[in-house]
Design an enzyme around this catalytic site. Sequence first.
Site, PDB file in Angstrom:
ATOM      1  N   CYS A   2       1.336  -1.831  -0.386  1.00  0.00           N
ATOM      2  CA  CYS A   2       0.179  -0.075   0.102  1.00  0.00           C
ATOM      3  C   CYS A   2       0.854   1.093  -0.078  1.00  0.00           C
ATOM      4  O   CYS A   2       1.749   1.252   0.205  1.00  0.00           O
ATOM      5  CB  CYS A   2      -0.839   0.108   0.855  1.00  0.00           C
ATOM      6  SG  CYS A   2      -1.958  -0.998   1.255  1.00  0.00           S
ATOM      7  N   ARG A  27       2.851   0.178  -5.431  1.00  0.00           N
ATOM      8  CA  ARG A  27       3.150  -0.369  -4.320  1.00  0.00           C
ATOM      9  C   ARG A  27       1.829  -1.618  -3.987  1.00  0.00           C
ATOM     10  O   ARG A  27       1.571  -1.894  -2.894  1.00  0.00           O
ATOM     11  CB  ARG A  27       3.695   0.339  -2.603  1.00  0.00           C
ATOM     12  CG  ARG A  27       4.209   1.227  -2.837  1.00  0.00           C
ATOM     13  CD  ARG A  27       3.917   2.068  -2.507  1.00  0.00           C
ATOM     14  NE  ARG A  27       4.754   1.775  -0.503  1.00  0.00           N
ATOM     15  CZ  ARG A  27       5.687   1.718   0.453  1.00  0.00           C
ATOM     16  NH1 ARG A  27       6.720   1.860  -1.253  1.00  0.00           N
ATOM     17  NH2 ARG A  27       5.594   0.867   1.427  1.00  0.00           N
ATOM     18  N   TRP A  74      -3.025  -2.310  -1.881  1.00  0.00           N
ATOM     19  CA  TRP A  74      -2.216  -4.182  -1.630  1.00  0.00           C
ATOM     20  C   TRP A  74      -3.415  -4.567  -1.008  1.00  0.00           C
ATOM     21  O   TRP A  74      -3.526  -4.584   0.264  1.00  0.00           O
ATOM     22  CB  TRP A  74      -1.391  -4.549  -1.807  1.00  0.00           C
ATOM     23  CG  TRP A  74      -0.980  -5.353  -2.073  1.00  0.00           C
ATOM     24  CD1 TRP A  74      -1.116  -6.071  -3.572  1.00  0.00           C
ATOM     25  CD2 TRP A  74      -0.691  -6.737  -1.612  1.00  0.00           C
ATOM     26  NE1 TRP A  74      -1.099  -8.008  -3.778  1.00  0.00           N
ATOM     27  CE2 TRP A  74      -0.808  -7.620  -2.431  1.00  0.00           C
ATOM     28  CE3 TRP A  74      -0.011  -6.641  -0.311  1.00  0.00           C
ATOM     29  CZ2 TRP A  74      -0.293  -9.277  -2.514  1.00  0.00           C
ATOM     30  CZ3 TRP A  74       0.588  -8.330   0.277  1.00  0.00           C
ATOM     31  CH2 TRP A  74      -0.115  -9.304  -0.796  1.00  0.00           C
ATOM     32  N   ASN A 110      -0.669   1.328   6.094  1.00  0.00           N
ATOM     33  CA  ASN A 110       0.350   0.975   5.318  1.00  0.00           C
ATOM     34  C   ASN A 110       0.648  -0.584   6.514  1.00  0.00           C
ATOM     35  O   ASN A 110       1.196   0.100   7.176  1.00  0.00           O
ATOM     36  CB  ASN A 110       1.483   1.320   4.605  1.00  0.00           C
ATOM     37  CG  ASN A 110       2.312   0.170   3.923  1.00  0.00           C
ATOM     38  OD1 ASN A 110       1.930  -1.077   3.908  1.00  0.00           O
ATOM     39  ND2 ASN A 110       3.221   1.122   3.948  1.00  0.00           N
ATOM     40  N   GLY A 111       0.702  -2.004   5.973  1.00  0.00           N
ATOM     41  CA  GLY A 111       0.990  -2.909   6.833  1.00  0.00           C
ATOM     42  C   GLY A 111      -0.095  -3.937   7.113  1.00  0.00           C
ATOM     43  O   GLY A 111      -1.048  -3.623   7.234  1.00  0.00           O
ATOM     44  N   GLU A 494      14.074 -17.880 -13.015  1.00  0.00           N
ATOM     45  CA  GLU A 494      13.227 -16.788 -13.038  1.00  0.00           C
ATOM     46  C   GLU A 494      13.121 -16.749 -14.579  1.00  0.00           C
ATOM     47  O   GLU A 494      11.889 -15.692 -14.204  1.00  0.00           O
ATOM     48  CB  GLU A 494      15.256 -15.585 -13.126  1.00  0.00           C
ATOM     49  CG  GLU A 494      14.907 -14.494 -14.239  1.00  0.00           C
ATOM     50  CD  GLU A 494      14.188 -13.661 -12.158  1.00  0.00           C
ATOM     51  OE1 GLU A 494      13.788 -14.214 -11.704  1.00  0.00           O
ATOM     52  OE2 GLU A 494      13.433 -12.205 -13.052  1.00  0.00           O
ATOM     53  N   LYS A 498       9.150 -15.420 -14.598  1.00  0.00           N
ATOM     54  CA  LYS A 498       8.455 -14.596 -15.114  1.00  0.00           C
ATOM     55  C   LYS A 498       7.478 -14.894 -15.928  1.00  0.00           C
ATOM     56  O   LYS A 498       6.290 -13.826 -15.941  1.00  0.00           O
ATOM     57  CB  LYS A 498       9.621 -13.951 -16.064  1.00  0.00           C
ATOM     58  CG  LYS A 498      11.145 -13.338 -15.751  1.00  0.00           C
ATOM     59  CD  LYS A 498      10.150 -11.615 -15.478  1.00  0.00           C
ATOM     60  CE  LYS A 498      10.101 -11.791 -14.019  1.00  0.00           C
ATOM     61  NZ  LYS A 498      11.425 -11.370 -13.043  1.00  0.00           N
ATOM     62  N   GLU A 501       4.115 -15.033 -13.297  1.00  0.00           N
ATOM     63  CA  GLU A 501       3.956 -13.691 -12.564  1.00  0.00           C
ATOM     64  C   GLU A 501       2.862 -13.411 -14.041  1.00  0.00           C
ATOM     65  O   GLU A 501       2.020 -12.895 -12.688  1.00  0.00           O
ATOM     66  CB  GLU A 501       5.023 -12.913 -12.336  1.00  0.00           C
ATOM     67  CG  GLU A 501       4.916 -12.073 -11.787  1.00  0.00           C
ATOM     68  CD  GLU A 501       6.461 -11.351 -11.410  1.00  0.00           C
ATOM     69  OE1 GLU A 501       7.363 -11.668 -12.144  1.00  0.00           O
ATOM     70  OE2 GLU A 501       7.091 -10.820 -10.571  1.00  0.00           O
ATOM     71  N   HIS A 517      13.436 -37.529 -11.321  1.00  0.00           N
ATOM     72  CA  HIS A 517      13.268 -37.754 -10.087  1.00  0.00           C
ATOM     73  C   HIS A 517      12.199 -37.266  -9.958  1.00  0.00           C
ATOM     74  O   HIS A 517      11.767 -37.307  -8.569  1.00  0.00           O
ATOM     75  CB  HIS A 517      14.232 -37.208  -9.109  1.00  0.00           C
ATOM     76  CG  HIS A 517      16.198 -38.050  -9.477  1.00  0.00           C
ATOM     77  ND1 HIS A 517      15.728 -38.935  -8.910  1.00  0.00           N
ATOM     78  CD2 HIS A 517      16.511 -37.328  -9.879  1.00  0.00           C
ATOM     79  CE1 HIS A 517      17.449 -39.139  -9.397  1.00  0.00           C
ATOM     80  NE2 HIS A 517      18.169 -38.172  -9.526  1.00  0.00           N
ATOM     81  N   LYS A 616       4.566  -4.501  -6.358  1.00  0.00           N
ATOM     82  CA  LYS A 616       6.161  -3.541  -6.967  1.00  0.00           C
ATOM     83  C   LYS A 616       6.385  -3.563  -6.098  1.00  0.00           C
ATOM     84  O   LYS A 616       7.746  -5.268  -5.955  1.00  0.00           O
ATOM     85  CB  LYS A 616       6.149  -2.269  -7.725  1.00  0.00           C
ATOM     86  CG  LYS A 616       7.579  -2.593  -7.737  1.00  0.00           C
ATOM     87  CD  LYS A 616       8.310  -2.645  -9.523  1.00  0.00           C
ATOM     88  CE  LYS A 616       9.551  -3.146  -9.804  1.00  0.00           C
ATOM     89  NZ  LYS A 616       9.832  -4.610 -10.389  1.00  0.00           N
TER      90      LYS A 616
HETATM   91  C1  AGP Z   1       9.308 -10.260  -9.693  1.00  0.00           C
HETATM   92  O1  AGP Z   1       9.475 -10.385 -10.641  1.00  0.00           O
HETATM   93  C2  AGP Z   1       9.131 -10.040  -8.554  1.00  0.00           C
HETATM   94  N1  AGP Z   1       7.928  -8.845  -8.949  1.00  0.00           N
HETATM   95  C3  AGP Z   1       9.314  -9.683  -7.052  1.00  0.00           C
HETATM   96  O2  AGP Z   1       9.946 -12.005  -6.919  1.00  0.00           O
HETATM   97  C4  AGP Z   1      10.368  -9.684  -6.570  1.00  0.00           C
HETATM   98  O3  AGP Z   1      11.679  -9.564  -7.087  1.00  0.00           O
HETATM   99  C5  AGP Z   1      10.253  -9.757  -4.534  1.00  0.00           C
HETATM  100  O4  AGP Z   1       9.589  -9.028  -4.278  1.00  0.00           O
HETATM  101  C6  AGP Z   1      12.176  -9.088  -4.154  1.00  0.00           C
HETATM  102  O5  AGP Z   1      11.653  -7.533  -4.759  1.00  0.00           O
HETATM  103  P1  AGP Z   1      12.910  -6.822  -3.712  1.00  0.00           P
HETATM  104  O6  AGP Z   1      13.916  -6.964  -4.495  1.00  0.00           O
HETATM  105  O7  AGP Z   1      12.358  -5.421  -4.273  1.00  0.00           O
HETATM  106  O8  AGP Z   1      13.019  -6.597  -2.982  1.00  0.00           O
END
Ligand code: AGP
Length: 621
Positions: A2, A27, A74, A110-111, A494, A498, A501, A517, A616
């Site tokens: 947030c 956020r 959020w 926020n929190g 990764e 991607k 996500e 396995h 983000k």
């Molecule tokens: C990746 O695409 C993400 N959106 C997420 O995994 C991100 O890398 C993670 O939340 C860590 O964020 P930071 O690097 O700002 O700590």
Amino acid sequence: MCGIVGAVSQRNIVPILIQGLQRLEYRGYDSCGVAVHQGGELRRARSTSRVAELNEMVAVDGVEGLVGIAHTRWATHGVPAVHNAHPHFSHGTGHEAKSAKAGRIALVHNGIIENHDELRADLKARGYAFTSQTDTEVIAHLVDSLYDGDLFDAVERAIAHLKGAYAIAVFCRDEPLRVIGAREGSPLVLGVGVGENFLASDAMALAGVTDQIVYLEEGDVVDLQQGKYWITAKGEDGAARSRVERPVKTVHAHSGAAELGPYRHYMQKEIFEQPRAIGDTLEGIEGITPELFGDGAAEVFANVDKVLILACGTSSYSGMTAKYWLESIAKIPAQVEIASEYRYRDSVPDPRTLIVTITQSGETADTLAALKHARSLGMTNTLTVCNVSTSAMVRECKLAYITRAGAEIGVASTKAFTTQLAGLFLLTLTLAKTRGHLSAEQEADHLKAMRHLPVALQAVLALEPQVIAWAEDFASKENALFLGRGLHYPIALEGALKLKEISYIHAEAYPAGELKHGPLALVTSAMPVVTVAPNDALLEKLKSNMQEVRARGGQLYVFADGDTRIESDSGVHVIRMPEHYGALSPILHVVPLQLLAYHTACARGTDVDKPRNLAKSVTVE
Ligand code: AGP
């Protein structure tokens, strides 16, 4: 997560609040809202659409005022819906912007408040009516219940009842020119203006409004009025709260309002910015020296003989890649832990450990908490690889390497990842040199390869049309497997992250040797198997694993180095990368995986830059 903005001014602050929210949408974007003091009452507008729509609502409804707060959400407690959107009013009964009468206290948060159930039960018993499922509304009623003519006093008393993490901004119908802020575990800054003062979750929200920033500390409560402010801090060991001075810093925050230019989405723009971002991150580096990481780094590096990397998500995958580099090049034992796991598990601390946090934002709650946990165990040699120089993480760590990716707006991390890798490779070389494992010739060779990265990345980006053709196939799939080995296993992880996500396709990554396995049972002709195939020492082993997939009818999509001699065949699709790039190969191999996820998501029509349910910056645990 947030985002919060608050203001007390002598001018209409709604445009500033809205602009701040637009910059804080990273956020969270489940809903947004604004509340002002207008005509002796609280007025608000809330929306489950984006801030742009909220802006239209406030214009149509004529919401304006000298004092106000705003929020982008959020969702944690309660679904994304208008009744759960902030600001919350005490005694709220669903009155919206046009309503003449509403509550007495307006509050954004926020929190996460962990004891909200108990507080809610108690407040209900005292006659407070709840209109949302949020933990935030509990704080609004709590402040109201403690209000006796002085909002600052009511907030100070209210936070004593809260367990969990919060940054809040509050104002009161009965004190028209005052906003109170408080923080514990969630970020909040004070922006000092001329005859006006502001609150925000991030200084970036105030760019162009004021560059005079106070970073509030844990437990601080701040009173903002038109021409003045003051702060109280919590007392040590149960002592009473007392007034404190906090330094005012000049912060040249970037508004983050980068232009899209010829790109369709920020993610695509950010993928294509990687040559520039890596170039900027490595600019001016003539040789390997501890000072690249800040004053006192030589002493810190001389006093460590292992590395513990703490990070989340994509940043943890750059950490996993670095583990391979650190052990093979610097010959130093390295361990990577997911921050949210490490902070709650029993571990065996060693004061001769270098704690390395990796974070794009520098505000990720789990990573910050993991750092504090490590420190509490006596590991005080701390370093961060971070993209935001003004972030809490940079302030908390002794040493830092600031990546120069520039503002990353797409939720899916791309240029932050590759620049982290560049910073971590430099750390590897520095520790190797400190420990006598890097000859002058090796240093020169590695630096040459690093300097050539922007050009090498351009060659990989030129593969985009071929990746688009694959993405059309992927768009109709519901599952995908990603394979890699050694240094490229984290790259497979990764790539899978991607894809899931932003395209919402279920994707898993495995070290290719692990396939037999268990996961091989999933392989059918409907299963695309993306394979990262660099021409390294494990290539022959990887080829055998690819045969295992083909033998079960799986469709291979291989990103193969130009010198591997892996050819396209029935069920084997190959995109040829440039020739093998040695230790830095992961930085090149991740790029086509980013493009594949991006174009698959576009083909499926998802909201690429703001994928569902995510944000983000993850500032809650
Ligand atoms: C990746 O695409 C993400 N959106 C997420 O995994 C991100 O890398 C993670 O939340 C860590 O964020 P930071 O690097 O700002 O700590």
